[in-house]
Design a protein around this motif. Structure first.
Motif, mmCIF file in Angstrom:
data_model
loop_
_atom_site.group_PDB
_atom_site.id
_atom_site.type_symbol
_atom_site.label_atom_id
_atom_site.label_comp_id
_atom_site.label_asym_id
_atom_site.label_seq_id
_atom_site.Cartn_x
_atom_site.Cartn_y
_atom_site.Cartn_z
ATOM 1 N N SER A 90 3.222 -0.576 3.480
ATOM 2 C CA SER A 90 3.317 -1.116 2.120
ATOM 3 C C SER A 90 3.783 -2.569 2.170
ATOM 4 C CB SER A 90 4.297 -0.293 1.280
ATOM 5 O OG SER A 90 3.861 1.035 1.223
ATOM 6 N N VAL B 85 -0.187 4.291 -5.722
ATOM 7 C CA VAL B 85 -1.575 4.714 -5.870
ATOM 8 C C VAL B 85 -1.668 6.155 -5.387
ATOM 9 C CG1 VAL B 85 -3.956 4.289 -5.073
ATOM 10 C CG2 VAL B 85 -2.440 2.353 -5.579
ATOM 11 N N GLY C 71 -4.690 -0.556 -5.627
ATOM 12 C CA GLY C 71 -3.368 -1.191 -5.640
ATOM 13 C C GLY C 71 -3.491 -2.691 -5.874
ATOM 14 N N LEU D 175 5.198 0.646 -7.720
ATOM 15 C CA LEU D 175 3.738 0.473 -7.615
ATOM 16 C C LEU D 175 3.271 1.607 -6.721
ATOM 17 C CD1 LEU D 175 1.003 -1.075 -7.831
ATOM 18 C CD2 LEU D 175 1.673 -2.264 -5.747
ATOM 19 N N ARG E 197 0.193 -9.392 2.352
ATOM 20 C CA ARG E 197 -1.186 -9.899 2.219
ATOM 21 C C ARG E 197 -1.504 -10.294 0.779
ATOM 22 N NH1 ARG E 197 -2.224 -5.677 6.016
ATOM 23 N NH2 ARG E 197 -2.899 -4.325 4.311
ATOM 24 N N GLY F 141 -8.853 -0.606 -2.920
ATOM 25 C CA GLY F 141 -8.615 -1.805 -3.727
ATOM 26 C C GLY F 141 -7.925 -1.511 -5.058
HETATM 27 C C1 LIG Z 1 0.997 0.248 -1.105
HETATM 28 C C2 LIG Z 1 -0.071 0.877 -1.984
HETATM 29 C C3 LIG Z 1 0.330 0.657 -3.435
HETATM 30 C C4 LIG Z 1 -1.414 0.221 -1.703
HETATM 31 O O1 LIG Z 1 -2.378 0.749 -2.558
HETATM 32 P P1 LIG Z 1 -3.956 0.800 -2.182
HETATM 33 O O2 LIG Z 1 -4.713 1.080 -3.421
HETATM 34 O O3 LIG Z 1 -4.174 1.700 -1.037
HETATM 35 O O4 LIG Z 1 -4.188 -0.705 -1.729
HETATM 36 P P2 LIG Z 1 -5.577 -1.472 -1.644
HETATM 37 O O5 LIG Z 1 -6.671 -0.467 -1.443
HETATM 38 O O6 LIG Z 1 -5.689 -2.411 -2.757
HETATM 39 O O7 LIG Z 1 -5.362 -2.305 -0.340
HETATM 40 C C5 LIG Z 1 -5.091 -1.675 0.904
HETATM 41 C C6 LIG Z 1 -6.145 -2.028 1.895
HETATM 42 O O8 LIG Z 1 -7.268 -1.276 1.559
HETATM 43 C C7 LIG Z 1 -8.409 -1.942 2.044
HETATM 44 N N1 LIG Z 1 -9.378 -2.096 0.952
HETATM 45 C C8 LIG Z 1 -9.241 -2.820 -0.189
HETATM 46 N N2 LIG Z 1 -10.364 -2.718 -0.934
HETATM 47 C C9 LIG Z 1 -11.176 -1.882 -0.272
HETATM 48 C C10 LIG Z 1 -12.456 -1.383 -0.521
HETATM 49 N N3 LIG Z 1 -13.137 -1.757 -1.612
HETATM 50 N N4 LIG Z 1 -12.995 -0.521 0.368
HETATM 51 C C11 LIG Z 1 -12.337 -0.160 1.475
HETATM 52 N N5 LIG Z 1 -11.115 -0.633 1.787
HETATM 53 C C12 LIG Z 1 -10.553 -1.484 0.933
HETATM 54 C C13 LIG Z 1 -7.981 -3.254 2.569
HETATM 55 O O9 LIG Z 1 -7.801 -3.169 3.961
HETATM 56 C C14 LIG Z 1 -6.657 -3.431 1.890
HETATM 57 O O10 LIG Z 1 -5.856 -4.305 2.566
HETATM 58 P P3 LIG Z 1 -5.843 -5.903 2.203
HETATM 59 O O11 LIG Z 1 -6.719 -6.133 1.002
HETATM 60 O O12 LIG Z 1 -4.423 -6.157 1.855
HETATM 61 O O13 LIG Z 1 -6.301 -6.548 3.415
HETATM 62 C C15 LIG Z 1 -0.226 2.399 -1.686
HETATM 63 O O14 LIG Z 1 -0.401 2.570 -0.306
HETATM 64 C C16 LIG Z 1 0.935 3.256 -2.111
HETATM 65 O O15 LIG Z 1 0.945 3.764 -3.236
HETATM 66 N N6 LIG Z 1 1.948 3.439 -1.240
HETATM 67 C C17 LIG Z 1 3.093 4.280 -1.518
HETATM 68 C C18 LIG Z 1 4.042 3.609 -2.512
HETATM 69 C C19 LIG Z 1 4.546 2.259 -2.046
HETATM 70 O O16 LIG Z 1 4.949 2.101 -0.923
HETATM 71 N N7 LIG Z 1 4.517 1.269 -2.977
HETATM 72 C C20 LIG Z 1 4.884 -0.090 -2.697
HETATM 73 C C21 LIG Z 1 6.296 -0.400 -2.962
HETATM 74 S S1 LIG Z 1 6.894 0.029 -4.563
#
Ligand SMILES: CC(C)(COP(=O)(O)OP(=O)(O)OC[C@H]1O[C@@H](n2cnc3c(N)ncnc32)[C@H](O)[C@@H]1OP(=O)(O)O)[C@@H](O)C(=O)NCCC(=O)NCCS
Length: 275
Positions: free
Chosen positions: A247, A207, A217, A205, A253, A215
């Protein structure tokens, strides 16, 4: 995987011998054919509509035309064919033909969905297609710890695996797209367990760093979860590197609890196992 060939046998059986033939064919003959080299599977079809003078169609999938030719010239093919002839003789009329598989296409594993996330970004969540290969492969680097590919990584292998995902009915490769750009992808698979029923696993997974914390992810993970539920999956798991604390918190969460410890032994070509 090569597309292979289809060997089709159409059979018409005298009505008074049909039940006997059907049972023998299903329980004895087809399993024997399938145990021969080069065969992948067989589908037995019965015509229910249409002007067909042969009521039973058996479609054998084989690896290649060469495999079919080798089978047809083998003693096993002669034995199986003469068994059929001895048992049913004139009561069964057989027609055989061979087809080359030109394309093997599947319906998408999930319907597309639209979503709007932070910053007014309009997303399309959908299963990946062959056209997404470069975009998805280009995102793998964001999963490499320290930016370097893991030992044994090969782009050729990654491309082959991408294609395997697309053809695997028990797996899903999903993307989030905005304005023609792939900004996230997830790879998941489902598998049977005797203790817990059908389980699902999210292998990747990721992003695009430019689109994080909006949002994306979260929405893609929900989309994967809906696919998994439709597949009959009751538990979804994923593995996150111990150093990826952020992550892990994100996954916690989203309802993923720290459930077990993953133990891993790995080896790569050219390196002595265990690596
Ligand atoms: C882990 C990962 C997939 C998260 O993706 P992301 O799109 O940043 O995640 P989201 O935006 O959905 O959520 C992260 C936080 O962003 C914030 N957020 C969510 N929607 C938002 C919005 N509309 N506006 C501002 N901030 C927002 C929230 O704080 C959220 O945390 P919470 O909902 O859990 O409280 C990304 O960081 C990534 O690709 N990491 C590297 C790969 C990895 O480690 N993958 C996981 C294991 S395979």
């Amino acid at each position: 995987m090569p597309k292979g060939v289809v060997y089709l046998v159409r059979t018409q059986v005298a009505p008074e011998r049909e039940a006997e033939w059907d049972q023998w064919h299903r329980e004895t003959h087809v399993p024997e054919v399938l145990s021969e080299r080069g065969f992948r599977r067989a589908r037995r079809l019965r015509v229910v509509e249409g002007e067909e003078d042969h009521r039973y169609w058996t479609c054998y999938d084989l690896e290649s035309a060469e495999a079919l030719q080798a089978y047809r010239q083998s003693p096993a093919a002669m034995r199986l064919s003469s068994q059929h002839e001895l048992k049913f003789g004139k009561a069964a009329d057989l027609r055989r033909s061979t087809f080359e598989v030109v394309d093997d296409l599947r319906a998408p594993v999930a319907p597309s969905e639209a979503a709007v996330v932070g910053g007014g970004v309009h997303l399309m969540l959908r299963p990946a297609t062959a056209a997404d290969e470069n975009a998805v492969l280009g995102m793998l680097k964001h999963l490499f710890d320290g930016g370097a590919p893991p030992p044994g990584f090969s782009e050729e292998q990654a491309r082959a695996s991408f294609r395997q995902y697309l053809g695997d009915p028990e797996s899903g490769l999903f993307v989030a797209e905005t304005e023609g750009r792939i900004v996230s992808f997830a790879a998941a698979t489902s598998y049977p367990t005797m203790r817990f029923g059908r389980r699902g696993h999210v292998e990747d997974l990721v992003v695009d760093p430019d689109f994080r914390v909006k949002g994306v992810g979260h929405r893609l993970l929900e989309y994967v979860e809906r696919w998994a539920r439709r597949e009959g999956v009751t538990h979804l798991s994923t593995v996150v590197g111990l150093q990826r604390e952020e992550s892990r918190k994100f996954l916690n969460r989203k309802g993923f609890t720290d459930a077990s410890l993953v133990l891993r032994k790995r080896w790569t070509a050219g390196a002595p196992p265990p690596f």
